[in-house]
Design an enzyme around this catalytic site. Structure first.
Site, PDB file in Angstrom:
ATOM      1  N   ARG A  51     -23.404  38.069 -17.621  1.00  0.00           N
ATOM      2  CA  ARG A  51     -23.587  38.722 -16.328  1.00  0.00           C
ATOM      3  C   ARG A  51     -22.357  38.691 -15.443  1.00  0.00           C
ATOM      4  NH1 ARG A  51     -28.073  37.585 -18.151  1.00  0.00           N
ATOM      5  NH2 ARG A  51     -26.940  35.764 -18.800  1.00  0.00           N
ATOM      6  N   THR A  52     -21.770  37.506 -15.298  1.00  0.00           N
ATOM      7  CA  THR A  52     -20.705  37.407 -14.294  1.00  0.00           C
ATOM      8  C   THR A  52     -19.528  38.289 -14.692  1.00  0.00           C
ATOM      9  OG1 THR A  52     -21.444  35.188 -13.812  1.00  0.00           O
ATOM     10  CG2 THR A  52     -19.281  35.784 -12.987  1.00  0.00           C
TER      11      THR A  52
HETATM   12  C1  NCD Z   1     -24.885  30.648 -14.361  1.00  0.00           C
HETATM   13  C2  NCD Z   1     -23.553  29.942 -14.558  1.00  0.00           C
HETATM   14  O1  NCD Z   1     -22.691  30.413 -15.333  1.00  0.00           O
HETATM   15  O2  NCD Z   1     -23.387  28.924 -13.911  1.00  0.00           O
HETATM   16  N1  NCD Z   1     -24.901  31.912 -14.958  1.00  0.00           N
HETATM   17  C3  NCD Z   1     -24.435  32.992 -14.261  1.00  0.00           C
HETATM   18  O3  NCD Z   1     -23.298  33.039 -13.865  1.00  0.00           O
HETATM   19  N2  NCD Z   1     -25.318  33.946 -13.969  1.00  0.00           N
HETATM   20  C4  NCD Z   1     -26.055  29.823 -14.726  1.00  0.00           C
HETATM   21  C5  NCD Z   1     -26.108  29.211 -16.090  1.00  0.00           C
HETATM   22  O4  NCD Z   1     -25.215  29.376 -16.924  1.00  0.00           O
HETATM   23  O5  NCD Z   1     -27.093  28.532 -16.332  1.00  0.00           O
END
Ligand code: NCD
Length: 309
Positions: A51-52
Site C-alpha cells: 500500500r504505502t
Molecule cells: C503498516 C506498516 O508498514 O507499518 N502497513 C502500512 O504501511 N499500511 C502496518 C503493518 O505492516 O502491519
C-alpha cells in the site's frame, strides 16, 4: 528544507490543510491532474510494502508526475554496502522528493540530514509512520465527520506497531480524545510513549486485555497485525499472533456507527466476514492513503518552491 519524519513535524493547522486539500482532490481530481508535471518522486523502500509504496507512486502519477525507485534493499546498492546517507545524497540529485521506508528506527531522519530533496518517512522500524497516520486521520474525519470527542481503541501489537505510535501522538492534540489500549502484556505500548504522550501529555487512556472489555464504548477501533518481523523469536510470535480476532460475534455489542480501521496488511486479526459490514473502513482507508499522499506531495513540493497549487 522541510521533511516529514515524525507526525509531530506537522502542526494541527497544517494537518487540517492537508485534509482539506485531500477532500478537494477527491471531489475534483481533474483539477490536479498536471500539478506535478515533470516532477519526480523517488520511492526508496528498504523494507517490503504494498500500500504505502504503490499509493505514493499512484499519487504522483495522478498528479502528472513521474516515479523512480526500488522496492527492496537487495535491488539497491545497499546490497553492495552503500550507506543510507550516500544513497539518499545520490538519489536527491535525480528526484524532487523522496519517500523512504527502512527497517532501522531513525534512518529517514539521518537521510534528511544529507538529502538535497525533501524526505518523507514511509515507515522506520517500530518507530513512526506519519503518512499512515495522515491516512488514518483523513479516514476518521471522513467517516465520523470530526476529530474530537472520540473514544479510540487500539488493538493488537502496540509495542512494535509504528502506525499506532504515530496515531496516538497525532491524535493527542485534538480535544476530548480517550484511548483504550487493548493488548497482551508483552505487546503494550513502549514506555517512552506512555510517559510522553499519556502521562506528561495528560491524555486519558485505559489499558485492557480483551476486546470485550472495550468494544461497546468505542467510536473507532484500530486493529493491527502482530509484527512478526520485529520479534526476537518465532515462538513468542506464534504464541501471540492470534490473540485478537475480530469477528461478527465480537461486534455484536459494538456501536452501530463504530468505524473499524486497519492499516493493512491483515493476517488473521479481522475475520473476512467483517469486510461486508458497513463499519469496516479499512479498504476505504487504503484508498484515502492515495489521496492524502497526493495532498502531501503537492504541499511539500509547493513549500520547496517546485510547484504552485
Ligand atoms: C503498516 C506498516 O508498514 O507499518 N502497513 C502500512 O504501511 N499500511 C502496518 C503493518 O505492516 O502491519
Amino acid at each position: 528544507m522541510r521533511h516529514l519524519i515524525d507526525p509531530m513535524d506537522l502542526s494541527v493547522e497544517e494537518i487540517d490543510e492537508l485534509l482539506d486539500l485531500a477532500d478537494d482532490i477527491i471531489a475534483a481530481p481533474d483539477k490536479y491532474a498536471n500539478a506535478c508535471a515533470r516532477k519526480k518522486l523517488a520511492t526508496l523502500f528498504f523494507e517490503p510494502s504494498t500500500r504505502t509504496r504503490l499509493s505514493f507512486e499512484a499519487a504522483m502519477m495522478e498528479l502528472g508526475g513521474n516515479v523512480l525507485g526500488f522496492s527492496s534493499a537487495d535491488s539497491s546498492s545497499a546490497a553492495k554496502g552503500e550507506s543510507v546517507a550516500d544513497t539518499v545524497k545520490v538519489v536527491s540529485c535525480y528526484a524532487d522528493i523522496i519517500a523512504m521506508r527502512h527497517p532501522k528506527e531513525g534512518a529517514p531522519c539521518l537521510a534528511a540530514m544529507k538529502s538535497d530533496a525533501p524526505i518523507i518517512n514511509a515507515g522506520d522500524g517500530g518507530h513512526n509512520h506519519p503518512t499512515q497516520t495522515l491516512t488514518d486521520i483523513l479516514t476518521i474525519r471522513r467517516e465520523k465527520g470530526r476529530l474530537t470527542d472520540l473514544t479510540i481503541g487500539c488493538c493488537g501489537d502496540l509495542k512494535f506497531g509504528r502506525t499506532v505510535h504515530s496515531l496516538i501522538k497525532a491524535m493527542s492534540r485534538y480535544a476530548n480524545i480517550h484511548f483504550i489500549m487493548i493488548s497482551p502484556e508483552e505487546l503494550e505500548i513502549p514506555d517512552y510513549l506512555r510517559q510522553e504522550v499519556f502521562e506528561q501529555g495528560g491524555l486519558p487512556y485505559e489499558q485492557v486485555r480483551t476486546l470485550d472489555e472495550a468494544i461497546d464504548r468505542l467510536d473507532v477501533l484500530y486493529m493491527t497485525r502482530v509484527q512478526r518481523e520485529r520479534f526476537f523469536n518465532e515462538a513468542d510470535y506464534i504464541r501471540l499472533k492470534d490473540t485478537y480476532i475480530l469477528n461478527m460475534k465480537k461486534l455484536k455489542h459494538a456501536k452501530k456507527d463504530l468505524s473499524i480501521l486497519h492499516p493493512l496488511p491483515r493476517v488473521n486479526e479481522i475475520s473476512v466476514e467483517v469486510d461486508d459490514d458497513p463499519r469496516a473502513c479499512y479498504f476505504r482507508q487504503a484508498l484515502n492513503g492515495k489521496y492524502i499522499r497526493m495532498a502531501l506531495i503537492l504541499k511539500m513540493l509547493e513549500e520547496a518552491g517546485k510547484v504552485t497549487i
